[in-house]
Design a protein around this motif. Structure first.
Motif, PDB file in Angstrom:
ATOM      1  N   LEU A 160      -4.098 -13.403 -53.325  1.00  0.00           N
ATOM      2  CA  LEU A 160      -4.229 -12.219 -52.278  1.00  0.00           C
ATOM      3  C   LEU A 160      -3.350 -12.736 -51.208  1.00  0.00           C
ATOM      4  N   VAL A 161      -2.422 -12.010 -50.851  1.00  0.00           N
ATOM      5  CA  VAL A 161      -1.626 -11.947 -49.328  1.00  0.00           C
ATOM      6  C   VAL A 161      -1.849 -10.761 -48.786  1.00  0.00           C
ATOM      7  N   SER A 162      -2.644 -10.844 -47.515  1.00  0.00           N
ATOM      8  CA  SER A 162      -3.020  -9.574 -46.833  1.00  0.00           C
ATOM      9  C   SER A 162      -2.741  -9.517 -45.251  1.00  0.00           C
ATOM     10  N   ASN A 163      -2.242  -8.639 -44.782  1.00  0.00           N
ATOM     11  CA  ASN A 163      -2.270  -8.565 -43.199  1.00  0.00           C
ATOM     12  C   ASN A 163      -3.674  -8.147 -42.810  1.00  0.00           C
ATOM     13  N   THR A 164      -4.659  -8.897 -42.625  1.00  0.00           N
ATOM     14  CA  THR A 164      -5.995  -8.463 -42.321  1.00  0.00           C
ATOM     15  C   THR A 164      -6.714  -9.720 -41.652  1.00  0.00           C
ATOM     16  N   ASP A 165      -8.078  -9.468 -41.240  1.00  0.00           N
ATOM     17  CA  ASP A 165      -9.025 -10.590 -40.823  1.00  0.00           C
ATOM     18  C   ASP A 165      -9.920 -10.956 -41.913  1.00  0.00           C
ATOM     19  N   THR A 166     -10.794 -12.041 -41.503  1.00  0.00           N
ATOM     20  CA  THR A 166     -11.607 -12.707 -42.369  1.00  0.00           C
ATOM     21  C   THR A 166     -12.453 -11.792 -42.908  1.00  0.00           C
ATOM     22  N   ARG A 167     -12.859 -10.599 -42.516  1.00  0.00           N
ATOM     23  CA  ARG A 167     -13.839  -9.618 -42.882  1.00  0.00           C
ATOM     24  C   ARG A 167     -13.366  -9.372 -44.572  1.00  0.00           C
ATOM     25  N   MET A 168     -12.069  -9.245 -44.710  1.00  0.00           N
ATOM     26  CA  MET A 168     -11.849  -9.150 -46.114  1.00  0.00           C
ATOM     27  C   MET A 168     -12.340  -9.994 -47.059  1.00  0.00           C
ATOM     28  N   LEU A 169     -12.523 -11.254 -46.608  1.00  0.00           N
ATOM     29  CA  LEU A 169     -13.066 -12.180 -47.629  1.00  0.00           C
ATOM     30  C   LEU A 169     -14.439 -11.878 -47.854  1.00  0.00           C
ATOM     31  N   SER A 170     -15.228 -11.240 -47.014  1.00  0.00           N
ATOM     32  CA  SER A 170     -16.714 -10.697 -47.063  1.00  0.00           C
ATOM     33  C   SER A 170     -16.561  -9.812 -48.265  1.00  0.00           C
ATOM     34  N   VAL A 171     -15.489  -8.850 -47.903  1.00  0.00           N
ATOM     35  CA  VAL A 171     -15.368  -7.721 -48.691  1.00  0.00           C
ATOM     36  C   VAL A 171     -15.249  -8.168 -50.293  1.00  0.00           C
ATOM     37  N   LEU A 172     -14.344  -8.891 -50.562  1.00  0.00           N
ATOM     38  CA  LEU A 172     -13.874  -9.340 -51.840  1.00  0.00           C
ATOM     39  C   LEU A 172     -15.073  -9.927 -52.507  1.00  0.00           C
ATOM     40  N   LYS A 173     -15.944 -10.751 -51.813  1.00  0.00           N
ATOM     41  CA  LYS A 173     -16.974 -11.681 -52.121  1.00  0.00           C
ATOM     42  C   LYS A 173     -18.098 -10.579 -52.825  1.00  0.00           C
ATOM     43  N   ASP A 174     -18.275  -9.468 -51.650  1.00  0.00           N
ATOM     44  CA  ASP A 174     -19.455  -8.497 -51.989  1.00  0.00           C
ATOM     45  C   ASP A 174     -19.078  -7.557 -53.422  1.00  0.00           C
ATOM     46  N   LEU A 175     -17.804  -7.367 -53.596  1.00  0.00           N
ATOM     47  CA  LEU A 175     -17.225  -6.537 -54.531  1.00  0.00           C
ATOM     48  C   LEU A 175     -17.231  -7.447 -55.794  1.00  0.00           C
ATOM     49  N   GLU A 176     -17.389  -8.659 -55.750  1.00  0.00           N
ATOM     50  CA  GLU A 176     -17.487  -9.779 -56.949  1.00  0.00           C
ATOM     51  C   GLU A 176     -15.940 -10.021 -57.511  1.00  0.00           C
ATOM     52  N   ILE A 177     -14.905  -9.910 -56.709  1.00  0.00           N
ATOM     53  CA  ILE A 177     -13.762  -9.897 -57.158  1.00  0.00           C
ATOM     54  C   ILE A 177     -12.806 -11.054 -56.707  1.00  0.00           C
ATOM     55  N   ALA A 178     -13.609 -11.704 -55.682  1.00  0.00           N
ATOM     56  CA  ALA A 178     -12.904 -13.075 -55.105  1.00  0.00           C
ATOM     57  C   ALA A 178     -12.993 -14.309 -56.117  1.00  0.00           C
ATOM     58  N   PRO A 179     -13.836 -14.421 -56.904  1.00  0.00           N
ATOM     59  CA  PRO A 179     -13.599 -15.442 -57.971  1.00  0.00           C
ATOM     60  C   PRO A 179     -12.380 -15.258 -59.277  1.00  0.00           C
ATOM     61  N   TYR A 180     -11.827 -14.173 -59.145  1.00  0.00           N
ATOM     62  CA  TYR A 180     -10.582 -13.913 -59.759  1.00  0.00           C
ATOM     63  C   TYR A 180      -9.395 -14.302 -59.325  1.00  0.00           C
ATOM     64  N   LEU A 181      -9.483 -14.498 -57.958  1.00  0.00           N
ATOM     65  CA  LEU A 181      -8.204 -14.729 -57.282  1.00  0.00           C
ATOM     66  C   LEU A 181      -8.178 -16.472 -56.804  1.00  0.00           C
ATOM     67  N   ASP A 182      -6.996 -17.022 -57.313  1.00  0.00           N
ATOM     68  CA  ASP A 182      -6.959 -18.353 -57.307  1.00  0.00           C
ATOM     69  C   ASP A 182      -6.890 -18.745 -55.688  1.00  0.00           C
TER      70      ASP A 182
END
Length: 253
Positions: free
Chosen positions: A130-152
């Motif tokens: 993931l390459v995003s112009n955003t702040d660290t809250r996006m990591l919390s979003v990705l974890k909450d939506l259970e998609i973070a483990p699918y991003l290396d």
């Protein structure tokens, strides 16, 4: 040619607001500022966001991320017709509420094809980032939506200190992805996918990557960063994330 890495933008590519951002702002503003006219709020948010991004790219500045967004929120409310004094008085309540809302599934949801496509790419032994112009809250979003483990790997502009279209952030994505690779990887072994013509498409191309511009049909594409009269001549466009899989498969046949 073989594609070994696919990088994705976050907002309007993998995730999208659960309700339009201006609607969620309106809901949060209402108890303090009254109901603001939706269309004015929509336009005001766009103007405020653009202004603050130009003044403080990559969330730089002494006030930090919350201060950065506080300025966006303040300008959005005033630009939509709210009383400036009431805005100043209520910001200490409004800002934390919106920051929390946009840190989880309360503010965001996945597109229907996000998880299935990431799973498919991993089955094809293709790395994802993931390459995003955003702040660290996006990591919390990705974890909450259970998609973070699918991003290396996950690169956020606040963390790395630079943002798209700067080639540095794309090169960092490649460098992180190479850490566990035995065979060296080049920029031309990767493709970036996003909805912003300049930041995502032209930025990735200038960095030496392939690029795909996402243009979803119907309401799902409403939030994409489309500029009036944008020139898409010669631009590789996909209409959903399955189009990315199809494109990758075509490059390896």
């Amino acid at each position: 040619m073989t594609i070994r890495l696919v990088t994705f933008d976050a907002l309007h590519t993998l995730v999208t607001p659960r309700l339009p951002i201006y609607v969620q702002y309106s809901q949060t503003f209402a108890p303090y500022l009254g109901v603001l006219e939706p269309e004015m709020l929509k336009q005001s948010f766009k103007v405020a966001l653009t202004q603050v991004q130009k003044e403080n790219p990559a969330y730089q500045g002494d006030s930090g991320v919350e201060g950065w967004w506080s300025e966006v929120i303040k300008r959005t409310a005033i630009g939509a017709g709210a009383n400036p004094q009431a805005v100043d008085t209520s910001l200490p309540q409004i800002v934390p509420s919106l920051m929390e809302r946009f840190s989880s599934r309360q503010g965001y949801k996945l597109f229907h094809d996000s998880l299935p496509v990431l799973r498919r790419l991993h089955q094809m032994n293709i790395r994802t980032a993931l390459v995003s112009n955003t702040d660290t809250r996006m990591l919390s979003v990705l974890k909450d939506l259970e998609i973070a483990p699918y991003l290396d790997s996950i690169l956020l502009s606040e963390v790395v200190g630079t943002e798209k279209p700067d080639a540095k952030i794309f090169r960092l994505a490649l460098a992180f992805s190479m850490q566990s690779e035995l065979v060296p990887m080049e920029m031309q072994d990767s493709v970036h996918v996003g909805d912003e013509l300049e930041s995502d498409y032209h930025g990735a191309r200038a960095a030496g990557m392939y690029a795909l511009l996402l243009r979803r049909a119907g309401p799902e594409g409403d939030g994409e960063r489309k500029e009036e009269g944008e020139n898409l001549r010669g631009v590789q466009v996909v209409n959903d994330l399955w189009g990315v899989v199809k494109w990758v498969e075509q490059q390896t046949t």
